[in-house]
Design an enzyme around this catalytic site. Structure first.
Site, short mmCIF file in Angstrom:
data_model
loop_
_atom_site.label_atom_id
_atom_site.label_comp_id
_atom_site.label_asym_id
_atom_site.label_seq_id
_atom_site.Cartn_x
_atom_site.Cartn_y
_atom_site.Cartn_z
N LYS A 1 0.67 -1.65 -0.18
CA LYS A 1 0.06 0.19 0.28
C LYS A 1 0.56 1.30 0.20
CE LYS A 1 -4.17 2.29 1.99
NZ LYS A 1 -4.46 2.50 3.45
N GLU B 1 7.04 -6.84 2.39
CA GLU B 1 5.88 -6.87 2.74
C GLU B 1 4.91 -7.77 2.45
OE1 GLU B 1 4.63 -4.55 5.07
OE2 GLU B 1 6.11 -2.73 4.76
N LYS C 1 -2.49 -2.17 -3.91
CA LYS C 1 -3.05 -0.55 -4.17
C LYS C 1 -2.24 0.75 -3.72
CE LYS C 1 -6.33 1.92 -0.73
NZ LYS C 1 -6.89 1.76 0.49
N SER D 1 -9.80 5.79 -5.16
CA SER D 1 -10.88 6.93 -5.82
C SER D 1 -10.31 8.41 -6.66
CB SER D 1 -10.77 7.82 -4.15
OG SER D 1 -9.68 8.34 -3.63
C1 PBG Z 1 -7.53 3.66 4.90
C2 PBG Z 1 -8.18 3.40 3.68
C3 PBG Z 1 -7.90 4.27 3.00
C4 PBG Z 1 -8.34 4.06 1.42
C5 PBG Z 1 -8.76 2.85 1.55
N1 PBG Z 1 -8.75 2.36 2.97
C6 PBG Z 1 -6.83 5.89 2.80
C7 PBG Z 1 -5.00 6.09 3.39
O1 PBG Z 1 -4.78 5.23 3.26
O2 PBG Z 1 -5.32 7.28 2.90
C8 PBG Z 1 -8.28 4.78 0.55
C9 PBG Z 1 -9.26 4.09 -0.45
C10 PBG Z 1 -9.44 5.16 -2.01
O3 PBG Z 1 -8.78 5.94 -2.06
O4 PBG Z 1 -10.52 4.64 -2.87
N2 PBG Z 1 -8.92 3.39 6.13
#
Ligand code: PBG
Length: 331
Positions: A205, A242, A257, A283
């Site tokens: 991530k 990881e 991600k 997003s």
């Molecule tokens: C953390 C989390 C995030 C997203 C999913 N789980 C935000 C972050 O880590 O800043 C992002 C998902 C997206 O941007 O669509 N709870």
């Protein structure tokens, strides 16, 4: 030999297999299926009407009611799973994110709602992270110097795992990038009789500008960034480290991600593992295409398909996308 102008191998004409839509369909190496798709969904406490998100046209914060409907629609469209994110009342946010471990907290309530509605027909998943619940917006609790305290956060994650599993979730998704989170969550689940609850580990991530619209979606209070716990976009090899740790700690499935800027990482991980691999089209990836399409600069449906196919081609078995239901209906 013919005197063709296309080289010394006149039989080799790859374009023959691109001549008609039926031909292209037949020889496609990868196809999207509705079952590849998982719908991320936001549910906000205290809402009476769904609240549209400015930077994610078409996506809303759901009420408890509309979330149930969205789950049914996803299910009917053939989507495999739903990933739930809870947004508590503003006044319930605190330094420890206690709303995240309240058995009657919004996420736990939503898990029970969706479970009552669709049962086992949809894989119900939950975000296991504190950022939606903390008043400072970080994914963990802070030490006296204001740094995210890894091991104190793990204790909170263990409690979250238990309440989410008690509520009936099938899969938890620890997304906070704390070291050791998968192992701690596995132990917590096993010790509370939830041996069958799976872990979808957010393995790779990355700290990303593309999370921007999500912060609005969950009303995150974060000032600053998550660079001390999320990965640096310069590093690919680190993801394999990881990965090794997550698998050792008991991850059932692993995730990369964001998706599009990290297809190389996705491909490396997919080549390295024997567990299912997910990718999260986040997003900002959604917002980019919607914004360009709204301006008439891009063919929306074609762009959505192309990105999802690219993510699948890179090695994802499962794709979290805010377009899941729409795309599944069109397949
Ligand atoms: C953390 C989390 C995030 C997203 C999913 N789980 C935000 C972050 O880590 O800043 C992002 C998902 C997206 O941007 O669509 N709870």
């Amino acid at each position: 030999m013919s005197s063709s102008t296309y080289g010394t191998f006149p039989g080799a004409r790859p374009r023959r297999l691109r001549t008609t839509p039926a031909m292209r369909r037949m020889v496609a190496e990868h196809r999207l299926n509705a079952a590849d798709l998982i719908l991320p969904a936001f549910v906000r406490e205290g809402l009476s009407e769904p609240a549209p998100l400015a930077a994610m046209p078409g996506v809303v914060q759901h009420t408890r009611d509309t979330l149930r409907k969205a789950a049914v629609e996803a299910c009917e469209a053939g989507v495999s799973g739903i990933m739930l994110f809870g947004v508590p009342l503003e006044e319930k946010k605190d330094a420890a994110g206690t709303a995240g471990t309240d058995p009657d907290g919004i996420l736990q309530v939503a898990i029970r709602d969706v479970k009552a509605e669709v049962g086992d027909d949809l894989v119900i998943m939950s975000d296991l992270c504190l950022d939606e619940y903390t008043d400072h917006g970080h994914c963990g609790v802070l030490d006296s110097a204001g740094r995210v305290d890894n091991d104190a956060t793990l204790e909170r994650y263990a409690e979250m795992a238990q309440v989410q599993a008690d509520a009936g979730v099938h899969v938890v998704g620890p997304s906070g990038m704390m070291d050791g989170q998968v192992g701690v969550v596995r132990d917590a689940l096993d010790q509370t009789g939830h041996e069958d609850v799976s872990i979808l580990a957010y393995t790779a991530k990355y700290s990303s500008a593309f999370y921007g619209p999500f912060r609005e979606a969950v009303g995150s209070a974060l000032k600053g960034d998550r660079k001390t716990y999320q990965q640096d976009s310069a590093n690919a090899r680190e993801s394999l480290r990881e990965l090794a740790l997550d698998l050792e700690e008991g991850a059932d499935m692993v995730m990369v991600k964001p998706a599009l800027p990290y297809l190389d990482v996705l491909s490396k991980i997919a080549d390295a593992v024997d567990v299912p691999v997910a990718a999260y089209q986040i997003s900002g990836e959604y917002a980019m295409i919607e914004a360009a399409a709204e301006k008439g600069w891009i063919d929306r449906e074609a762009a959505i398909r192309e990105t999802l196919t690219g993510i699948k081609r890179a090695g994802a078995n499962m794709i979290l996308t805010y377009w899941a239901t729409e795309v599944a209906r069109g397949l």
